[in-house]
Design an enzyme around this catalytic site. Structure first.
Site, PDB file in Angstrom:
ATOM      1  N   CYS A 126      -7.169  -8.061  -9.591  1.00  0.00           N
ATOM      2  CA  CYS A 126      -7.722  -7.115 -10.553  1.00  0.00           C
ATOM      3  C   CYS A 126      -7.360  -5.696 -10.157  1.00  0.00           C
ATOM      4  CB  CYS A 126      -9.249  -7.196 -10.536  1.00  0.00           C
ATOM      5  SG  CYS A 126      -9.866  -8.475 -11.582  1.00  0.00           S
TER       6      CYS A 126
ATOM      7  N   TYR B   9     -17.176 -17.196 -10.359  1.00  0.00           N
ATOM      8  CA  TYR B   9     -17.183 -16.782 -11.774  1.00  0.00           C
ATOM      9  C   TYR B   9     -17.672 -17.967 -12.624  1.00  0.00           C
ATOM     10  CZ  TYR B   9     -14.808 -12.716  -9.918  1.00  0.00           C
ATOM     11  OH  TYR B   9     -14.524 -11.593  -9.185  1.00  0.00           O
TER      12      TYR B   9
HETATM   13  C1  LIG Z   1      -8.067  -5.857  -5.179  1.00  0.00           C
HETATM   14  C2  LIG Z   1      -8.144  -7.337  -5.306  1.00  0.00           C
HETATM   15  C3  LIG Z   1      -8.363  -7.910  -6.547  1.00  0.00           C
HETATM   16  C4  LIG Z   1      -8.416  -9.289  -6.698  1.00  0.00           C
HETATM   17  N1  LIG Z   1      -8.543  -9.841  -7.941  1.00  0.00           N
HETATM   18  C5  LIG Z   1      -8.424 -11.183  -8.109  1.00  0.00           C
HETATM   19  C6  LIG Z   1      -8.353 -11.757  -9.385  1.00  0.00           C
HETATM   20  O1  LIG Z   1      -8.339 -11.074 -10.387  1.00  0.00           O
HETATM   21  N2  LIG Z   1      -8.272 -13.099  -9.496  1.00  0.00           N
HETATM   22  C7  LIG Z   1      -8.253 -13.899  -8.395  1.00  0.00           C
HETATM   23  O2  LIG Z   1      -8.191 -15.115  -8.528  1.00  0.00           O
HETATM   24  N3  LIG Z   1      -8.272 -13.377  -7.163  1.00  0.00           N
HETATM   25  C8  LIG Z   1      -8.352 -12.046  -6.993  1.00  0.00           C
HETATM   26  N4  LIG Z   1      -8.296 -11.499  -5.730  1.00  0.00           N
HETATM   27  C9  LIG Z   1      -8.095 -12.403  -4.580  1.00  0.00           C
HETATM   28  C10 LIG Z   1      -6.604 -12.459  -4.231  1.00  0.00           C
HETATM   29  O3  LIG Z   1      -5.854 -13.090  -5.239  1.00  0.00           O
HETATM   30  C11 LIG Z   1      -6.384 -13.217  -2.914  1.00  0.00           C
HETATM   31  O4  LIG Z   1      -6.825 -14.533  -3.081  1.00  0.00           O
HETATM   32  C12 LIG Z   1      -7.106 -12.569  -1.751  1.00  0.00           C
HETATM   33  O5  LIG Z   1      -6.897 -11.160  -1.749  1.00  0.00           O
HETATM   34  C13 LIG Z   1      -6.666 -13.140  -0.423  1.00  0.00           C
HETATM   35  O6  LIG Z   1      -5.285 -12.970  -0.251  1.00  0.00           O
HETATM   36  P1  LIG Z   1      -4.670 -11.804   0.683  1.00  0.00           P
HETATM   37  O7  LIG Z   1      -5.261 -11.973   2.040  1.00  0.00           O
HETATM   38  O8  LIG Z   1      -3.193 -12.058   0.633  1.00  0.00           O
HETATM   39  O9  LIG Z   1      -5.045 -10.489   0.058  1.00  0.00           O
HETATM   40  C14 LIG Z   1      -8.278 -10.110  -5.573  1.00  0.00           C
HETATM   41  C15 LIG Z   1      -8.080  -9.532  -4.315  1.00  0.00           C
HETATM   42  C16 LIG Z   1      -7.982  -8.158  -4.184  1.00  0.00           C
HETATM   43  C17 LIG Z   1      -7.701  -7.588  -2.817  1.00  0.00           C
END
Ligand SMILES: Cc1cc2nc3c(=O)[nH]c(=O)nc-3n(C[C@H](O)[C@H](O)[C@H](O)COP(=O)(O)O)c2cc1C
Ligand SMILES: Cc1cc2nc3c(=O)[nH]c(=O)nc-3n(C[C@H](O)[C@H](O)[C@H](O)COP(=O)(O)OP(=O)(O)OC[C@H]3O[C@@H](n4cnc5c(N)ncnc54)[C@H](O)[C@@H]3O)c2cc1C
Length: 783
Positions: free
Chosen positions: A414, A570
């Site tokens: 997001c 959600y």
């Molecule tokens: C700013 C932000 C927004 C996110 N928005 C979503 C989202 O819209 N839908 C979703 O399934 N996960 C969302 N996530 C989770 C990420 O897709 C991901 O699963 C999580 O950040 C862990 O991965 P990473 O360690 O590579 O950041 C969001 C994460 C961050 C940091």
């Protein structure tokens, strides 16, 4: 000073030595219930790094230990008639008996009193001691006596194991994975002195029963093992010494110190034998205690310092041991793997060893892993080079008719920057630049299916024409200017809706301008969050219809793939988790009931979404909370979606309830992807604290996921994939023509940079003792 040490194992003896060196005037006594040379077990194993530590703390015992050691550098993995050897591991083994005799001798030299055949029943006899060290082993009487204080937690693992010995010489740390008519058996074996090796046999409880081991005595079960592993033992015997089959207890104690008493070694915490760290941990505890005693002003302060300073290191080792033991407990998941991929999984099971560091020390092995991976891809109809293939990250994948040209994915994130659900210029640049940056697949942020499905006022949506046109512009840009595919993630916020933008307070309820929220049950997220309305059938129908309409708009935008968001607490996730679903109708209760509505929505979407385009679901594979979803549930959830036609399960975790206790760490969600993929037999995408292309390759090559998503790393580096491609020399990666000079430069420089980096790493790595010994014993070349 007077110090009483209960237990003359490695922890007790080594602490006696170090404390006596530090305080020659102290009266130190070790009380051991056995005789001096009366010891169970066969060999013990230390890494080079542990031996370096021993050298620093007590050179004389170190020298005697290392004179007696057997060294080896290779790990050999035997599986289905193949053997894979990987060098550069640097381990040493020695007989436990010899180790204890050396430590006893050294303690005696220093003036430590040692009383054998002294079984201590009550520590009250040490009332005049300044310090009482409780080093009385895994079944510690004193830990149990003060169980309410030390609060040990004992996790008795399911697999059965027995410690035996053999005269079979071994020149490598040897894992043998043996199929039998009863099921799989595993041998962990290493030589600890000329003509003697340790053999730990392990099997799952069902195989144990089927093999009839339950009723056998030590000798009979050793004979049964000799029958199974006879082909390898080559006529050598299996030796027994208290070689009963048992279940490994993972022990963690909440407190290690009570007044002037301190738990050391196995008494305080254990680490599974598969990482060979029991004796190491015991002796390093002794080092930590001695360090604390040296610097602290009082015994009380020293014990506090010991516990505070040592806990993190012990927990890290225990975590690695946990990950490793779980791998062995679930070895059947990988039984049909290509043997080289299986061996790669063995090597990388506990995270410390990765694709890149194996490339450095065992390039031929990794080249074979790459070829096996490429062969599998070729088997799916891709015309990829199997002789000199690209690294797994740069191998294509097909889901239905969608092909991605590499396996790096931009995770849905997001941006909280839409107005009235319409993605704007920020979104165009955000998604556009990540597509140009080379990722194979890009997920949109959670895009909401109606106005009141939004998490925040800044969330994107897809319920009107304006939003559709804005998304179409982004999808067109991605398709026109990159090779990336783009997937639409559709979701409904449920009880986490009507909340503030991330930077104003994540999941906190809006103070103004909110809207009514719905959920499976009327349970607010925070105590002061809005109480959601429990959905009735009409609400379910409305939500389902909104999803279908959004999917139809998604198709009109030209998205390549559709993801249904069933994670993170959600709306749809709130049905799946028992923590948020307390319904008494057919949508609550059993997992099958809780899955009913999410599956209904999925099936409706699958019917509306073109048959040639793939669909995924994002799930929370654990709630990280007692009573919530577990990895085993995740397998059932994945199976249910797979039966309904899902092509990929996107395995995330948590965010269901606010007081969850996630265990973070590198790649911390990957074990769940591994479990789902290899138990439910469905393609998975993993995500979560994966930050390097080395980790991406490690995960893919070990068969723990089919795609790897990175979220936060992509926020700061849209070109993550292109840069990784340059590092691995995968020049097939897409680059827009406008940027080709940049691509040429980075590919040219990367070859040199990587060479320099590897050289530095090799130079920085001291020779292992095995390498030094091999050099010392190498015959001189003829002049
Ligand atoms: C700013 C932000 C927004 C996110 N928005 C979503 C989202 O819209 N839908 C979703 O399934 N996960 C969302 N996530 C989770 C990420 O897709 C991901 O699963 C999580 O950040 C862990 O991965 P990473 O360690 O590579 O950041 C969001 C994460 C961050 C940091
Ligand atoms: C059956 C078995 C076989 C093993 N074999 C191996 C092996 O081959 N290789 C390997 O690396 N690791 C082996 N281990 C694990 C390894 O021994 C431990 O991780 C390591 O020894 C821990 O050291 P420690 O000093 O904390 O405990 P221990 O080595 O268990 O030492 C504790 C000592 O305390 C003594 N003791 C207990 N209670 C009292 C009391 N009330 N009064 C006086 N003395 C007492 C015991 O006799 C024992 O000598 C084995 C463990 C078991 C249970």
């Amino acid at each position: 000073m007077k110090i009483a040490i209960i237990g003359g194992g490695p922890a007790g003896l080594y602490s006696a030595i170090l404390l006596k060196k530090q305080r020659p005037e102290a009266a130190i006594t070790v009380y051991e219930r056995n005789r001096a040379d009366d010891t169970f077990g066969f060999g013990v194993v230390f890494s080079d790094a542990t031996l370096d530590n021993f050298e620093k703390y007590d050179a004389p015992s170190y020298r005697r230990i290392t004179e007696q050691f057997a060294y080896w550098d290779d790990i050999a993995v035997h599986f289905r008639g193949t053997v894979h050897r990987v060098g550069g591991n640097g381990f040493c083994g020695c007989s436990r008996r010899t180790l204890l005799l050396i430590l006893q001798e050294r303690a005696r030299e220093l003036g430590v009193a040692q009383l054998f055949e002294a079984d201590i029943e009550d520590e009250a006899r040490f009332a005049d001691a300044d310090l009482v060290v409780l080093a009385d082993g895994i079944n510690s009487r004193f830990r149990d006596k003060y169980i309410g204080h030390f609060q040990p937690e004992v996790d008795l693992r399911s697999n059965k194991f027995a410690w035996m010995g053999s005269t079979r010489p071994l020149d490598a740390f040897t894992f043998i994975f043996q199929e039998t008519e009863w099921g799989p058996f595993i041998a962990h074996a290493y030589q600890y002195e000329m003509g003697h090796s340790t053999w730990i046999f392990e099997t799952d409880p069902e195989t144990f029963k089927r093999a009839g081991l339950e009723g056998l005595d030590e000798r009979q079960s050793a004979d049964r093992m000799a029958g199974i592993f006879g082909w390898f033992l080559e006529g050598h015997q299996l030796l027994i010494n208290r070689s009963m089959w048992r279940n490994f207890p993972m022990i963690r104690s909440k407190r290690w110190v009570k007044d002037n008493m301190v738990l050391l070694g196995d008494a305080k915490a254990t680490a599974h034998f598969s990482i060979g760290s029991g004796t190491k941990l015991a002796m390093e505890d002794a080092i930590a205690l001695a360090d604390a005693m040296k610097h602290a002003p009082t015994v009380e302060a020293a014990l506090r310092q010991y516990e505070e300073g040592r806990r993190e290191e012990v927990e890290k080792t225990q975590h690695a041991a946990d990950v490793s033991l779980v791998w062995f407990e679930h070895v059947d998941r990988f039984w049909d793997f290509d043997p080289v991929q299986f061996a790669f999984g063995v090597m990388t099971r506990a995270k410390a060893i990765t694709y890149d560091n194996l490339t450095l020390r065992a390039p031929d092995f990794v080249a074979e892993v790459d070829r096996a991976f490429a062969r599998q891809v070729r088997g799916k109809g891709f015309d990829v080079d199997v002789g000199k293939p690209d690294a797994p990250m740069f191998q294509p994948l097909r889901l239905r008719e969608m092909e991605v040209n590499n396996r790096a994915v931009v995770s849905p994130m997001c941006m909280y920057s839409a107005s009235d659900g319409v993605p704007g210029d920020f979104h165009l640049v955000h998604y556009g630049s990540r597509a140009i940056g080379g990722a194979g697949l890009i997920f949109t942020e959670m895009t909401c299916v109606s106005r009141d499905a939004r998490i925040t006022p800044g969330c994107t949506g897809l319920w009107n024409d304006e939003q559709q046109a804005a998304w179409r512009r982004i999808v067109d840009f991605v398709h026109a200017n990159s090779a990336a595919k783009i997937a639409l993630q559709l979701g409904h916020a449920g009880r986490k809706g009507a909340t503030k933008l991330m930077w104003d307070g994540m999941d906190r309820p809006l103070e103004q301008g909110g809207w009514d929220v719905i959920s499976a049950s009327p349970i607010p997220y925070f105590p002061d969050s809005q109480v959601p309305r429990e959905m009735d059938r009409a609400a379910m129908d409305a939500v389902k219809a909104a999803f279908v309409q959004a999917a139809e708009r998604g198709e009109a935008c030209g998205f390549d793939m559709l993801e249904l968001h069933c994670a993170h607490g959600y709306l749809l996730a709130s049905f799946i988790s028992p923590l948020t679903n307390q319904r008494t109708d057919e949508y609550g209760g059993s997992l099958a009931n809780r899955m009913r509505f999410p599956l209904e929505v999925f099936e409706a979407l699958r019917a509306a979404w073109p048959a040639h385009k793939p669909m995924s679901v994002r799930i929370s594979a654990t709630d990280w909370t007692e009573g919530g979803i577990t990895g085993d549930d995740a397998v059932d959830i994945a199976r249910a979606f797979a039966e309904a036609g899902v092509d990929l399960v996107d395995v995330s975790t948590g965010q269901t309830v606010r007081d969850a206790q996630p265990i973070y760490g590198r790649m911390f969600q990957t074990p769940f992807s591994d479990q789902v993929r290899n138990e439910a037999r469905v393609a998975t995408m993993c995500v979560g604290n994966i930050t390097t292309s080395d980790q991406v390759n490690t995960i893919l090559a070990a068969g723990r996921a089919d795609l790897v998503a990175l979220g936060r790393p992509h926020l700061v580096d849209p070109f993550f994939t292109l840069k990784a491609a340059a590092w691995y020399g995968a020049d097939g990666v897409f680059c827009p023509p406008q940027y080709l000079p940049g691509k040429e430069q980075i590919f040219r420089n990367s070859v040199r940079d990587r060479q320099d980096f590897d050289d530095l790493k090799i130079k920085a790595k001291p020779k292992t003792r095995a390498e030094l010994k091999a050099e010392a014993t190498k015959p001189l070349a003829a002049e």
